[in-house]
Design a protein around this motif. Structure first.
Motif, PDB file in Angstrom:
ATOM      1  N   VAL A  14       0.853  -1.192   0.000  1.00  0.00           N
ATOM      2  CA  VAL A  14       0.000   0.000   0.000  1.00  0.00           C
ATOM      3  C   VAL A  14       0.882   1.233   0.000  1.00  0.00           C
ATOM      4  O   VAL A  14       1.696   1.428   0.905  1.00  0.00           O
ATOM      5  N   ARG A  15       0.724   2.060  -1.031  1.00  0.00           N
ATOM      6  CA  ARG A  15       1.460   3.317  -1.137  1.00  0.00           C
ATOM      7  C   ARG A  15       0.511   4.451  -0.794  1.00  0.00           C
ATOM      8  O   ARG A  15      -0.647   4.454  -1.215  1.00  0.00           O
ATOM      9  N   PRO A  16       1.003   5.428  -0.043  1.00  0.00           N
ATOM     10  CA  PRO A  16       0.126   6.557   0.301  1.00  0.00           C
ATOM     11  C   PRO A  16      -0.328   7.337  -0.929  1.00  0.00           C
ATOM     12  O   PRO A  16       0.439   7.502  -1.873  1.00  0.00           O
ATOM     13  N   ASP A  17      -1.570   7.787  -0.897  1.00  0.00           N
ATOM     14  CA  ASP A  17      -2.056   8.717  -1.917  1.00  0.00           C
ATOM     15  C   ASP A  17      -1.465  10.098  -1.638  1.00  0.00           C
ATOM     16  O   ASP A  17      -1.284  10.894  -2.541  1.00  0.00           O
ATOM     17  N   ARG A  18      -1.215  10.342  -0.362  1.00  0.00           N
ATOM     18  CA  ARG A  18      -0.554  11.573   0.064  1.00  0.00           C
ATOM     19  C   ARG A  18       0.353  11.225   1.230  1.00  0.00           C
ATOM     20  O   ARG A  18      -0.083  10.615   2.207  1.00  0.00           O
ATOM     21  N   GLU A  19       1.625  11.580   1.121  1.00  0.00           N
ATOM     22  CA  GLU A  19       2.632  11.265   2.134  1.00  0.00           C
ATOM     23  C   GLU A  19       2.311  11.964   3.458  1.00  0.00           C
ATOM     24  O   GLU A  19       1.607  12.974   3.476  1.00  0.00           O
ATOM     25  N   PRO A  20       2.855  11.427   4.565  1.00  0.00           N
ATOM     26  CA  PRO A  20       2.630  12.060   5.866  1.00  0.00           C
ATOM     27  C   PRO A  20       3.083  13.517   5.879  1.00  0.00           C
ATOM     28  O   PRO A  20       4.120  13.850   5.299  1.00  0.00           O
ATOM     29  N   ARG A  21       2.274  14.345   6.538  1.00  0.00           N
ATOM     30  CA  ARG A  21       2.633  15.752   6.708  1.00  0.00           C
ATOM     31  C   ARG A  21       1.922  16.319   7.925  1.00  0.00           C
ATOM     32  O   ARG A  21       0.890  15.798   8.349  1.00  0.00           O
ATOM     33  N   LEU A  22       2.484  17.386   8.443  1.00  0.00           N
ATOM     34  CA  LEU A  22       1.874  18.103   9.548  1.00  0.00           C
ATOM     35  C   LEU A  22       0.875  19.092   8.967  1.00  0.00           C
ATOM     36  O   LEU A  22       1.223  19.920   8.116  1.00  0.00           O
ATOM     37  N   GLU A  23      -0.369  18.984   9.408  1.00  0.00           N
ATOM     38  CA  GLU A  23      -1.426  19.868   8.916  1.00  0.00           C
ATOM     39  C   GLU A  23      -1.440  21.178   9.707  1.00  0.00           C
ATOM     40  O   GLU A  23      -0.968  21.220  10.841  1.00  0.00           O
ATOM     41  N   PRO A  24      -2.016  22.234   9.140  1.00  0.00           N
ATOM     42  CA  PRO A  24      -2.089  23.517   9.847  1.00  0.00           C
ATOM     43  C   PRO A  24      -2.834  23.425  11.184  1.00  0.00           C
ATOM     44  O   PRO A  24      -2.598  24.228  12.089  1.00  0.00           O
ATOM     45  N   TRP A  25      -3.727  22.438  11.342  1.00  0.00           N
ATOM     46  CA  TRP A  25      -4.488  22.279  12.574  1.00  0.00           C
ATOM     47  C   TRP A  25      -3.736  21.431  13.601  1.00  0.00           C
ATOM     48  O   TRP A  25      -4.265  21.095  14.646  1.00  0.00           O
ATOM     49  N   GLY A  26      -2.479  21.077  13.306  1.00  0.00           N
ATOM     50  CA  GLY A  26      -1.627  20.424  14.291  1.00  0.00           C
ATOM     51  C   GLY A  26      -1.616  18.915  14.288  1.00  0.00           C
ATOM     52  O   GLY A  26      -0.935  18.300  15.110  1.00  0.00           O
ATOM     53  N   LEU A  27      -2.354  18.272  13.393  1.00  0.00           N
ATOM     54  CA  LEU A  27      -2.362  16.812  13.304  1.00  0.00           C
ATOM     55  C   LEU A  27      -1.424  16.369  12.184  1.00  0.00           C
ATOM     56  O   LEU A  27      -1.274  17.060  11.180  1.00  0.00           O
ATOM     57  N   ARG A  28      -0.826  15.197  12.349  1.00  0.00           N
ATOM     58  CA  ARG A  28      -0.019  14.604  11.283  1.00  0.00           C
ATOM     59  C   ARG A  28      -0.926  13.643  10.531  1.00  0.00           C
ATOM     60  O   ARG A  28      -1.564  12.794  11.144  1.00  0.00           O
ATOM     61  N   GLU A  29      -0.992  13.774   9.202  1.00  0.00           N
ATOM     62  CA  GLU A  29      -1.894  12.950   8.395  1.00  0.00           C
ATOM     63  C   GLU A  29      -1.186  12.383   7.175  1.00  0.00           C
ATOM     64  O   GLU A  29      -0.296  13.007   6.607  1.00  0.00           O
ATOM     65  N   ALA A  30      -1.645  11.202   6.759  1.00  0.00           N
ATOM     66  CA  ALA A  30      -1.315  10.592   5.479  1.00  0.00           C
ATOM     67  C   ALA A  30      -2.610  10.023   4.938  1.00  0.00           C
ATOM     68  O   ALA A  30      -3.504   9.660   5.703  1.00  0.00           O
ATOM     69  N   TRP A  31      -2.720   9.952   3.619  1.00  0.00           N
ATOM     70  CA  TRP A  31      -3.939   9.430   3.003  1.00  0.00           C
ATOM     71  C   TRP A  31      -3.617   8.165   2.231  1.00  0.00           C
ATOM     72  O   TRP A  31      -2.617   8.080   1.515  1.00  0.00           O
ATOM     73  N   ILE A  32      -4.485   7.169   2.389  1.00  0.00           N
ATOM     74  CA  ILE A  32      -4.443   5.951   1.586  1.00  0.00           C
ATOM     75  C   ILE A  32      -5.858   5.714   1.063  1.00  0.00           C
ATOM     76  O   ILE A  32      -6.782   6.438   1.427  1.00  0.00           O
ATOM     77  N   SER A  33      -6.025   4.686   0.235  1.00  0.00           N
ATOM     78  CA  SER A  33      -7.354   4.321  -0.266  1.00  0.00           C
ATOM     79  C   SER A  33      -7.553   2.826  -0.130  1.00  0.00           C
ATOM     80  O   SER A  33      -6.601   2.053  -0.236  1.00  0.00           O
ATOM     81  N   ASP A  34      -8.819   2.425   0.089  1.00  0.00           N
ATOM     82  CA  ASP A  34      -9.120   1.003   0.108  1.00  0.00           C
ATOM     83  C   ASP A  34      -9.214   0.515  -1.342  1.00  0.00           C
ATOM     84  O   ASP A  34      -9.041   1.308  -2.280  1.00  0.00           O
ATOM     85  N   PRO A  35      -9.441  -0.784  -1.584  1.00  0.00           N
ATOM     86  CA  PRO A  35      -9.459  -1.295  -2.955  1.00  0.00           C
ATOM     87  C   PRO A  35     -10.467  -0.620  -3.892  1.00  0.00           C
ATOM     88  O   PRO A  35     -10.295  -0.645  -5.118  1.00  0.00           O
ATOM     89  N   ASP A  36     -11.534  -0.011  -3.347  1.00  0.00           N
ATOM     90  CA  ASP A  36     -12.512   0.671  -4.186  1.00  0.00           C
ATOM     91  C   ASP A  36     -12.258   2.175  -4.282  1.00  0.00           C
ATOM     92  O   ASP A  36     -13.057   2.906  -4.854  1.00  0.00           O
ATOM     93  N   GLY A  37     -11.169   2.638  -3.684  1.00  0.00           N
ATOM     94  CA  GLY A  37     -10.838   4.059  -3.759  1.00  0.00           C
ATOM     95  C   GLY A  37     -11.385   4.906  -2.628  1.00  0.00           C
ATOM     96  O   GLY A  37     -11.279   6.127  -2.656  1.00  0.00           O
ATOM     97  N   LEU A  38     -11.972   4.279  -1.605  1.00  0.00           N
ATOM     98  CA  LEU A  38     -12.474   5.023  -0.452  1.00  0.00           C
ATOM     99  C   LEU A  38     -11.281   5.575   0.317  1.00  0.00           C
ATOM    100  O   LEU A  38     -10.395   4.822   0.718  1.00  0.00           O
ATOM    101  N   ARG A  39     -11.238   6.887   0.486  1.00  0.00           N
ATOM    102  CA  ARG A  39     -10.115   7.522   1.177  1.00  0.00           C
ATOM    103  C   ARG A  39     -10.116   7.166   2.655  1.00  0.00           C
ATOM    104  O   ARG A  39     -11.143   7.186   3.317  1.00  0.00           O
TER     105      ARG A  39
END
Length: 124
Positions: free
Chosen positions: A79-104
């Protein structure tokens, strides 16, 4: 009262395996044609058969203890991230992936000093 997100995947077996084996969600219960997973304070049900489409803007928010470790573990499952980990302006660290049907799926690490942090157990 309880809550549940229903997912109607194009390939139920593949999607069930993704949530069970790749994300490692614990199973709440199974029934003919479906599996219900624990998902924080709610549940995620993978059942039935759909067209694999997902509504625009819909995402599942999954909190993890260590975002870098979670992303590395997912990479071992292909599983490769759709968006790599990053610190968001609201102070949380997030990365995005998708399930097999594309659900984020938004993987979220809440830093120790963030105001919404509720898990006070020591890491490790």
């Amino acid at each position: 009262m309880s809550s549940r997100i229903l997912v109607r995947p194009a390939d139920p077996g593949k999607t069930t395996a993704f949530y069970r084996d790749v994300l490692g969600l614990a199973i709440y219960r199974t029934f003919p044609g479906g599996t219900v997973f624990f998902l924080g304070q709610g549940l995620l049900e993978v059942s039935g058969h759909g067209d694999g489409g997902t509504p625009a803007g819909l995402a599942i928010w999954v909190q993890v203890r260590d975002l870098e470790a979670a992303v590395a573990d997912l990479a071992e499952h292909g599983v490769r991230p759709d968006r790599e980990p990053r610190l968001e302006p609201w102070g949380l660290r997030e990365a995005w992936i998708s399930d097999p049907d594309g659900l984020r799926i938004v993987l979220v690490e809440v830093p120790e000093d963030h105001p919404i942090r509720t898990d006070t157990r020591p890491a490790g």
